[in-house]
Design an enzyme around this catalytic site. Structure first.
Site, PDB file in Angstrom:
ATOM      1  N   GLU A  48      -4.004   7.241   7.414  1.00 42.21           N
ATOM      2  CA  GLU A  48      -4.843   7.894   6.418  1.00 42.21           C
ATOM      3  C   GLU A  48      -5.951   8.668   7.095  1.00 42.21           C
ATOM      4  O   GLU A  48      -6.487   8.223   8.113  1.00 42.21           O
ATOM      5  CB  GLU A  48      -5.525   6.847   5.526  1.00 42.21           C
ATOM      6  CG  GLU A  48      -4.722   6.441   4.334  1.00 42.21           C
ATOM      7  CD  GLU A  48      -5.419   5.364   3.511  1.00 42.21           C
ATOM      8  OE1 GLU A  48      -6.619   5.084   3.734  1.00 42.21           O
ATOM      9  OE2 GLU A  48      -4.745   4.799   2.648  1.00 42.21           O
TER      10      GLU A  48
ATOM     11  N   ARG B  67      -4.895  -8.859 -10.159  1.00 39.13           N
ATOM     12  CA  ARG B  67      -5.432 -10.208 -10.425  1.00 39.13           C
ATOM     13  C   ARG B  67      -6.901 -10.089 -10.802  1.00 39.13           C
ATOM     14  O   ARG B  67      -7.455  -8.989 -10.829  1.00 39.13           O
ATOM     15  CB  ARG B  67      -5.306 -11.046  -9.152  1.00 39.13           C
ATOM     16  CG  ARG B  67      -5.974 -10.324  -7.983  1.00 39.13           C
ATOM     17  CD  ARG B  67      -6.207 -11.163  -6.788  1.00 39.13           C
ATOM     18  NE  ARG B  67      -6.527 -10.372  -5.621  1.00 39.13           N
ATOM     19  CZ  ARG B  67      -7.719  -9.919  -5.292  1.00 39.13           C
ATOM     20  NH1 ARG B  67      -8.757 -10.177  -6.075  1.00 39.13           N
ATOM     21  NH2 ARG B  67      -7.918  -9.210  -4.203  1.00 39.13           N
TER      22      ARG B  67
ATOM     23  N   LYS C 288       0.830  -1.212   0.000  1.00 42.80           N
ATOM     24  CA  LYS C 288       0.000   0.000   0.000  1.00 42.80           C
ATOM     25  C   LYS C 288       0.865   1.262   0.000  1.00 42.80           C
ATOM     26  O   LYS C 288       0.469   2.284  -0.544  1.00 42.80           O
ATOM     27  CB  LYS C 288      -0.913   0.011   1.226  1.00 42.80           C
ATOM     28  CG  LYS C 288      -2.049  -0.999   1.143  1.00 42.80           C
ATOM     29  CD  LYS C 288      -3.054  -0.731   2.250  1.00 42.80           C
ATOM     30  CE  LYS C 288      -3.951  -1.899   2.576  1.00 42.80           C
ATOM     31  NZ  LYS C 288      -4.808  -2.391   1.539  1.00 42.80           N
TER      32      LYS C 288
HETATM   33  P1  ADP Z   1      -7.784  -4.093   2.447  1.00 43.31           P
HETATM   34  O1  ADP Z   1      -6.668  -4.180   1.455  1.00 43.31           O
HETATM   35  O2  ADP Z   1      -7.404  -4.588   3.806  1.00 43.31           O
HETATM   36  O3  ADP Z   1      -9.058  -4.664   1.942  1.00 43.31           O
HETATM   37  P2  ADP Z   1      -8.428  -1.373   1.662  1.00 43.31           P
HETATM   38  O4  ADP Z   1      -7.420  -0.300   1.745  1.00 43.31           O
HETATM   39  O5  ADP Z   1      -8.699  -1.943   0.298  1.00 43.31           O
HETATM   40  O6  ADP Z   1      -8.019  -2.533   2.687  1.00 43.31           O
HETATM   41  O7  ADP Z   1      -9.798  -0.885   2.293  1.00 43.31           O
HETATM   42  C1  ADP Z   1     -10.881  -1.759   2.521  1.00 43.31           C
HETATM   43  C2  ADP Z   1     -12.126  -0.967   2.854  1.00 43.31           C
HETATM   44  O8  ADP Z   1     -11.910  -0.164   4.011  1.00 43.31           O
HETATM   45  C3  ADP Z   1     -12.554   0.018   1.777  1.00 43.31           C
HETATM   46  O9  ADP Z   1     -13.350  -0.577   0.811  1.00 43.31           O
HETATM   47  C4  ADP Z   1     -13.326   1.039   2.614  1.00 43.31           C
HETATM   48  O10 ADP Z   1     -14.608   0.549   2.905  1.00 43.31           O
HETATM   49  C5  ADP Z   1     -12.556   1.094   3.909  1.00 43.31           C
HETATM   50  N1  ADP Z   1     -11.539   2.169   3.895  1.00 43.31           N
HETATM   51  C6  ADP Z   1     -10.269   2.073   3.481  1.00 43.31           C
HETATM   52  N2  ADP Z   1      -9.614   3.234   3.623  1.00 43.31           N
HETATM   53  C7  ADP Z   1     -10.505   4.116   4.147  1.00 43.31           C
HETATM   54  C8  ADP Z   1     -10.437   5.494   4.558  1.00 43.31           C
HETATM   55  N3  ADP Z   1      -9.300   6.192   4.463  1.00 43.31           N
HETATM   56  N4  ADP Z   1     -11.553   6.058   5.053  1.00 43.31           N
HETATM   57  C9  ADP Z   1     -12.694   5.353   5.192  1.00 43.31           C
HETATM   58  N5  ADP Z   1     -12.820   4.056   4.845  1.00 43.31           N
HETATM   59  C10 ADP Z   1     -11.739   3.439   4.334  1.00 43.31           C
END
Ligand code: ADP
Length: 500
Positions: free
Chosen positions: A205, A297, A121
């Site tokens: 974040e 993927r 990330k």
């Molecule tokens: P992972 O890789 O663990 O699945 P992600 O970064 O893809 O994590 O985020 C998964 C979910 O978490 C997103 O779809 C969203 O719902 C929530 N999320 C991620 N980052 C944020 C953020 N900065 N603010 C609010 N919700 C977030």
């Protein structure tokens, strides 16, 4: 690396519904398949569905589906030309992609460098900022000391989110509402991340309070063509895990779509990407959007895109992998109608989503027009805790969102999974909730409407009828008197009569 070799045999380094899904396309393309399975999976349909199949024995995943050398050895023995990793397992392990290629096999996926860059990330955010795509304001730096992270947190402001840099599946993620909670949340996130990924690097974040999860499906070939296959919305999630996915998104208009897809193409072009991928974005209420991560993927939810654009994504992956030029132009691709997918899990929503196990007595088929069931089980199979609790994906297409939602809810009635508890009724409650139909799909949807998503109390008559029907069916099959001594069976019977 550009391959120019027609693929004749594919080794599928995966299991369950996705292995069966890949086989389906291979059959249509006249490509032979090799499948693998563990001792425990001998009766599951994927085990013998390939033209050839090999048993991996038993033991922990590191000895079976995650044993890279074992898988490559079998693939070579079977004289496969290529390896399709599916999703999960080894699909985003750069080192595996590299090993596959150094063994003279084609990896059906991107170059290992893209996997490495996007798999983290932190590095991916730095790269996409260079490419001019906005990412969520935050701290992605190397200094992981508590005092520094705390300082950065103050600059970002609360609430904020701590994320595992190597994260996935919501693991290692913590919302921090105020400064006093920061240290303990950081420790918990680091602990969880170390356990799950062997790495405790975190990033911080800004927490977006009412976001939607929108993702762009991309597909690039080795001839410099970079396509987008429009968006999917996957905002309906439980514990950061998607459970309902759809395309198009009810919250994306033509103008926003244009901006989001342009950002996605800037990324794939900028990293010289190859194959299928997904750019995950988070959409704020004011229409601004930010890069979340890229999945290098095929996604679980790829069927909704297939149903809306009418293309087979696995086929496109194979064509790209063998070096073909994709035979269309961006302007040829159109979104037609609406598709929604739900993920059926072996879990009990009425009992805190506790995982459920058991023998599947009957699955049921969907007879509703324009529906598709991607399922890794057949009647009589056992659902154990060894693997992913996802039993199947049910997808429906309609000329508009309401029609698709209605078809999917109807189809859910037919897909029973008698014998194990599933989230089927819970999913149906989501699809029929007025707020869902109005498109109020934010990532906190299930939390916001928690009370409305609880089951309605069943009438005494319905319960009595279900128990009577269960007893009758037992009596019929055993030809003798039966008593209710198995609570699970009674509930399974009840679940089959929920529509009374
Ligand atoms: P992972 O890789 O663990 O699945 P992600 O970064 O893809 O994590 O985020 C998964 C979910 O978490 C997103 O779809 C969203 O719902 C929530 N999320 C991620 N980052 C944020 C953020 N900065 N603010 C609010 N919700 C977030």
């Amino acid at each position: 690396m550009t391959n120019m070799k027609q693929i004749k045999k594919i080794f599928i380094a995966n299991r369950g519904e996705i292995a069966l899904r890949i086989i389906k396309t291979c059959k249509e393309m006249g490509i032979k398949t090799v499948t693998i399975y563990t001792d425990e999976e001998k009766n599951l349909p994927h085990s013998l569905a390939g033209d050839e199949s090999y048993c991996l024995g038993s033991g922990p995943l590191s000895e079976t589906y995650l044993n890279q050398d074992k898988l490559i050895t079998i693939a070579k023995k079977a004289q496969a030309d290529a390896i399709h990793p599916g999703y999960g397992f080894l699909s985003e392990k750069a080192i595996f992609a590299k090993k596959v290629e150094s063994n003279g096999l084609i990896f059906i996926g991107p170059d290992s460098l893209s996997i490495e860059l996007m798999g983290d990330k932190k590095t991916s955010k730095i790269k996409i900022q260079e490419l001019g795509v906005p990412s969520i304001p935050g701290y992605h730096g190397d200094n992981q000391e508590l005092s520094n992270l705390k300082n950065e947190a103050t600059k970002i402001g609360y609430p904020l989110l701590i994320k595992a840099s190597a994260g996935g599946g919501g693991k290692g993620m913590r919302i921090v509402e105020q400064e006093s909670e920061f240290q303990s949340a950081l420790e918990a996130a680091k602990r969880e991340s170390l356990n799950a990924f062997g790495d405790d690097t975190v990033l911080l974040e800004k927490y977006i309070t009412s976001p939607r999860h929108i993702e762009i499906q991309v597909m690039s070939d080795t001839h410099g063509q970079h396509f987008h296959l429009f968006e999917r919305e996957c905002s309906i999630q439980r514990r950061y895990q998607k459970i309902v996915e759809e395309s198009p998104s009810p919250s994306v208009n033509a103008e926003l779509r244009e901006k989001m897809t342009a950002a996605a193409i800037a990324i794939t072009r900028g990293i010289n990407y190859r194959g299928a991928g997904t750019i995950e974005l988070i959409l704020d209420t004011d229409g601004s959007f930010y890069f979340l991560e890229m999945n290098t993927r095929l996604q679980v939810e790829h069927p909704v895109t297939e149903m809306v654009i009418g293309l087979d994504l696995v086929k496109l992956q194979i064509l790209v992998a063998q070096g073909d030029k994709l035979p269309f132009k961006q302007e040829d691709l159109k979104q037609n109608g609406h598709a929604i997918e739900v993920r059926l899990y072996a879990e009990d929503p009425d009992n805190n989503f506790l995982p459920s196990t058991g023998i599947i007595k009957s699955i049921g088929e969907t007879s509703v027009l324009h529906t598709r069931l991607d399922c890794g089980y057949v009647d009589g199979n056992e659902v154990s805790i060894s693997f992913d609790p996802m039993l199947a994906k049910l997808i429906a297409w309609g000329e508009n969102r309401n029609v698709a939602a209605k078809s999917l809810a109807l189809a859910l009635d037919e897909v029973l999974f008698l014998g194990v508890q599933t989230n089927r009724d819970y999913l149906k409650r989501i699809l029929t909730l007025p707020e869902y139909l109005e498109g109020k799909t934010y990532t906190h949807f299930v939390k916001t409407y928690e009370n409305k998503l609880r089951p309605q109390e069943k009438s005494k008559e319905a319960k009595a009828l279900a128990i009577a029907a269960f007893l009758f069916s037992q009596k019929k099959s055993s030809n003798e008197d039966v008593s209710i001594n198995n609570k699970t069976d009674v509930w399974a019977a009840l679940s089959g009569f929920r529509n009374i």
